[in-house]
Scaffold this motif. Sequence first.
Motif, PDB file in Angstrom:
ATOM      1  N   GLU A 143       0.866  -1.086   0.008  1.00 36.54           N
ATOM      2  CA  GLU A 143      -0.084   0.078   0.008  1.00 36.54           C
ATOM      3  C   GLU A 143       0.767   1.240  -0.029  1.00 36.54           C
ATOM      4  O   GLU A 143       0.392   2.276  -0.247  1.00 36.54           O
ATOM      5  CB  GLU A 143      -0.926   0.073   1.193  1.00 36.54           C
ATOM      6  CG  GLU A 143      -1.796  -1.313   1.434  1.00 36.54           C
ATOM      7  CD  GLU A 143      -2.862  -1.254   0.367  1.00 36.54           C
ATOM      8  OE1 GLU A 143      -3.138  -0.203  -0.269  1.00 36.54           O
ATOM      9  OE2 GLU A 143      -3.208  -2.526  -0.116  1.00 36.54           O
ATOM     10  N   LEU A 144       1.964   1.040   0.302  1.00 34.78           N
ATOM     11  CA  LEU A 144       2.907   2.390   0.348  1.00 34.78           C
ATOM     12  C   LEU A 144       3.642   2.815  -0.971  1.00 34.78           C
ATOM     13  O   LEU A 144       3.725   1.769  -1.774  1.00 34.78           O
ATOM     14  CB  LEU A 144       4.003   2.040   1.409  1.00 34.78           C
ATOM     15  CG  LEU A 144       3.416   1.721   2.980  1.00 34.78           C
ATOM     16  CD1 LEU A 144       4.519   1.395   3.754  1.00 34.78           C
ATOM     17  CD2 LEU A 144       2.677   2.877   3.446  1.00 34.78           C
ATOM     18  N   ASP A 145       4.108   4.140  -1.105  1.00 32.72           N
ATOM     19  CA  ASP A 145       4.794   4.500  -2.148  1.00 32.72           C
ATOM     20  C   ASP A 145       6.141   4.191  -2.105  1.00 32.72           C
ATOM     21  O   ASP A 145       6.653   3.566  -0.781  1.00 32.72           O
ATOM     22  CB  ASP A 145       4.771   5.927  -2.403  1.00 32.72           C
ATOM     23  CG  ASP A 145       5.332   6.826  -1.201  1.00 32.72           C
ATOM     24  OD1 ASP A 145       5.882   6.730  -0.574  1.00 32.72           O
ATOM     25  OD2 ASP A 145       4.201   7.701  -0.937  1.00 32.72           O
ATOM     26  N   GLU A 146       6.861   4.260  -3.332  1.00 28.99           N
ATOM     27  CA  GLU A 146       8.367   3.794  -3.057  1.00 28.99           C
ATOM     28  C   GLU A 146       9.167   4.592  -1.922  1.00 28.99           C
ATOM     29  O   GLU A 146      10.250   3.776  -1.534  1.00 28.99           O
ATOM     30  CB  GLU A 146       8.937   4.243  -4.605  1.00 28.99           C
ATOM     31  CG  GLU A 146       8.375   3.195  -5.587  1.00 28.99           C
ATOM     32  CD  GLU A 146       8.512   1.568  -5.113  1.00 28.99           C
ATOM     33  OE1 GLU A 146       9.588   1.275  -4.931  1.00 28.99           O
ATOM     34  OE2 GLU A 146       7.502   0.904  -5.357  1.00 28.99           O
ATOM     35  N   THR A 147       8.809   5.720  -1.636  1.00 33.90           N
ATOM     36  CA  THR A 147       9.656   6.522  -0.647  1.00 33.90           C
ATOM     37  C   THR A 147       9.500   5.910   0.752  1.00 33.90           C
ATOM     38  O   THR A 147      10.369   5.992   1.751  1.00 33.90           O
ATOM     39  CB  THR A 147       9.283   7.862  -0.435  1.00 33.90           C
ATOM     40  OG1 THR A 147       8.004   8.023  -0.108  1.00 33.90           O
ATOM     41  CG2 THR A 147       9.562   8.588  -1.890  1.00 33.90           C
ATOM     42  N   GLN A 148       8.450   5.118   0.959  1.00 32.27           N
ATOM     43  CA  GLN A 148       8.135   4.508   2.375  1.00 32.27           C
ATOM     44  C   GLN A 148       8.414   2.950   2.616  1.00 32.27           C
ATOM     45  O   GLN A 148       8.719   2.707   3.616  1.00 32.27           O
ATOM     46  CB  GLN A 148       6.590   4.908   2.874  1.00 32.27           C
ATOM     47  CG  GLN A 148       6.444   6.533   3.059  1.00 32.27           C
ATOM     48  CD  GLN A 148       4.784   6.584   2.975  1.00 32.27           C
ATOM     49  OE1 GLN A 148       3.987   5.854   2.006  1.00 32.27           O
ATOM     50  NE2 GLN A 148       4.350   7.174   4.017  1.00 32.27           N
ATOM     51  N   LYS A 149       8.613   2.605   1.366  1.00 30.32           N
ATOM     52  CA  LYS A 149       8.829   1.089   1.184  1.00 30.32           C
ATOM     53  C   LYS A 149      10.202   0.579   1.947  1.00 30.32           C
ATOM     54  O   LYS A 149       9.961  -0.542   2.656  1.00 30.32           O
ATOM     55  CB  LYS A 149       8.826   0.441   0.097  1.00 30.32           C
ATOM     56  CG  LYS A 149       7.288   0.473  -0.605  1.00 30.32           C
ATOM     57  CD  LYS A 149       7.435  -0.455  -1.929  1.00 30.32           C
ATOM     58  CE  LYS A 149       5.977  -0.468  -2.462  1.00 30.32           C
ATOM     59  NZ  LYS A 149       5.742  -1.412  -3.669  1.00 30.32           N
ATOM     60  N   PRO A 150      11.292   1.486   1.930  1.00 29.93           N
ATOM     61  CA  PRO A 150      12.580   1.108   2.738  1.00 29.93           C
ATOM     62  C   PRO A 150      12.130   0.713   4.381  1.00 29.93           C
ATOM     63  O   PRO A 150      12.820  -0.193   4.932  1.00 29.93           O
ATOM     64  CB  PRO A 150      13.398   2.054   2.634  1.00 29.93           C
ATOM     65  CG  PRO A 150      12.962   2.720   1.391  1.00 29.93           C
ATOM     66  CD  PRO A 150      11.487   2.419   1.161  1.00 29.93           C
ATOM     67  N   LEU A 151      11.099   1.362   4.720  1.00 29.67           N
ATOM     68  CA  LEU A 151      10.803   1.128   6.315  1.00 29.67           C
ATOM     69  C   LEU A 151      10.239  -0.231   6.492  1.00 29.67           C
ATOM     70  O   LEU A 151      10.698  -0.975   7.456  1.00 29.67           O
ATOM     71  CB  LEU A 151       9.898   2.249   6.936  1.00 29.67           C
ATOM     72  CG  LEU A 151      10.529   3.756   6.878  1.00 29.67           C
ATOM     73  CD1 LEU A 151       9.332   4.443   7.209  1.00 29.67           C
ATOM     74  CD2 LEU A 151      11.552   3.732   7.857  1.00 29.67           C
TER      75      LEU A 151
END
Length: 357
Positions: A156-164
């Motif tokens: 559900e997250l965008d690419e900037t949040q996926k590292p978390l």
Amino acid sequence: MNDLPSGEHILAGLNHAIMVVDSDHIVSRVNPAGEALFGTSAKHLLGRKIDHVLQFSDPRLDAALVEQEISLTARGVMASSDDRKLGVVDFDIHPLASDSTWRLISLSIMPQDGPILENENSDPSSLAIRAPDILSHEIKNPLAAIRGAAQLLDRELDETQKPLTQMITAEVERVVNLLNRMQTLSSNQPAQTQAVNIHTLIDRARRSIETATGQVVKIHDKFDPSLPDALIDPDAMMQVLTNLFANAVDATKHLAEPEIQIVTRYSFGASLSAQGETSAIRLPIQIMICDNGPGVPAELEREIFSAFVSTKKEGQGLGLALVKKLMRDMNGRIRYDRETLDEMSRFTLFLPVAQKN
């Protein structure tokens, strides 16, 4: 009607150790159960400071002995006195209600079928890490839920949040892998030994490390082509070799001229007396994994095969402990030394020969 027993009679009738300590932390009274526990008469205990008489494996409990107003209870702790182990005890210390300058200490030995914290009769080098066996199910289930939730969030997250979420998943997998390694360390299953060509396993282990690191591992080898088959567990031996190869690669990765060597040879010297065997088992097959890395610090050399001892900042200290256990399960041995002439660290494996049919 019978008269009420005196305080002295009540104290003497208790089956757990009671000690009374004054404001200067001096033992002023001890009951017969206390004498029995400490293995000495009251006259050798009275007049001594309590922290000189009684010690614990937990330093926080030692500190509590000389805290004037502390009230504390601890269950299942190892107690000792004058370098003599008393056993696993339930411990209680609290001020007397009538006069808080005096304190009452109670020690009760736990039954033999209670939790095992230390085994006095075991080989000091043996590994008895039971916690993962007991807690594995309880820990892994919530970890699986956390990993599953992170994977769902990741969609559900965008690419900037996926590292978390990817970091959460990676950390969960790291903890699970750590638990798996500790469970293997505490396993008592016998090794499934068979005749194995050790050079074939060495080649497989080398390829495994190259795949894991994504680079060609340059190893200079010097093999004895006439070496007979070893009597080993091939899966356990693969774990041993990949651990040692990975350590060598890690130790040399920052060097301008890294050098890793592996040598196999036949030697007539080494042997061991295995449990249940009437004669010594010869260990003539030797494998030496050497590297020109910095080596093991001198202060850790004697403990390098102990659990939770590591030379790596991020290490858990289980790799070499596991290697040692696997080698012993196969009736083999491992030794570490540092060659002063060429400044190479060397792990030597000693293995038994498979008997020809």
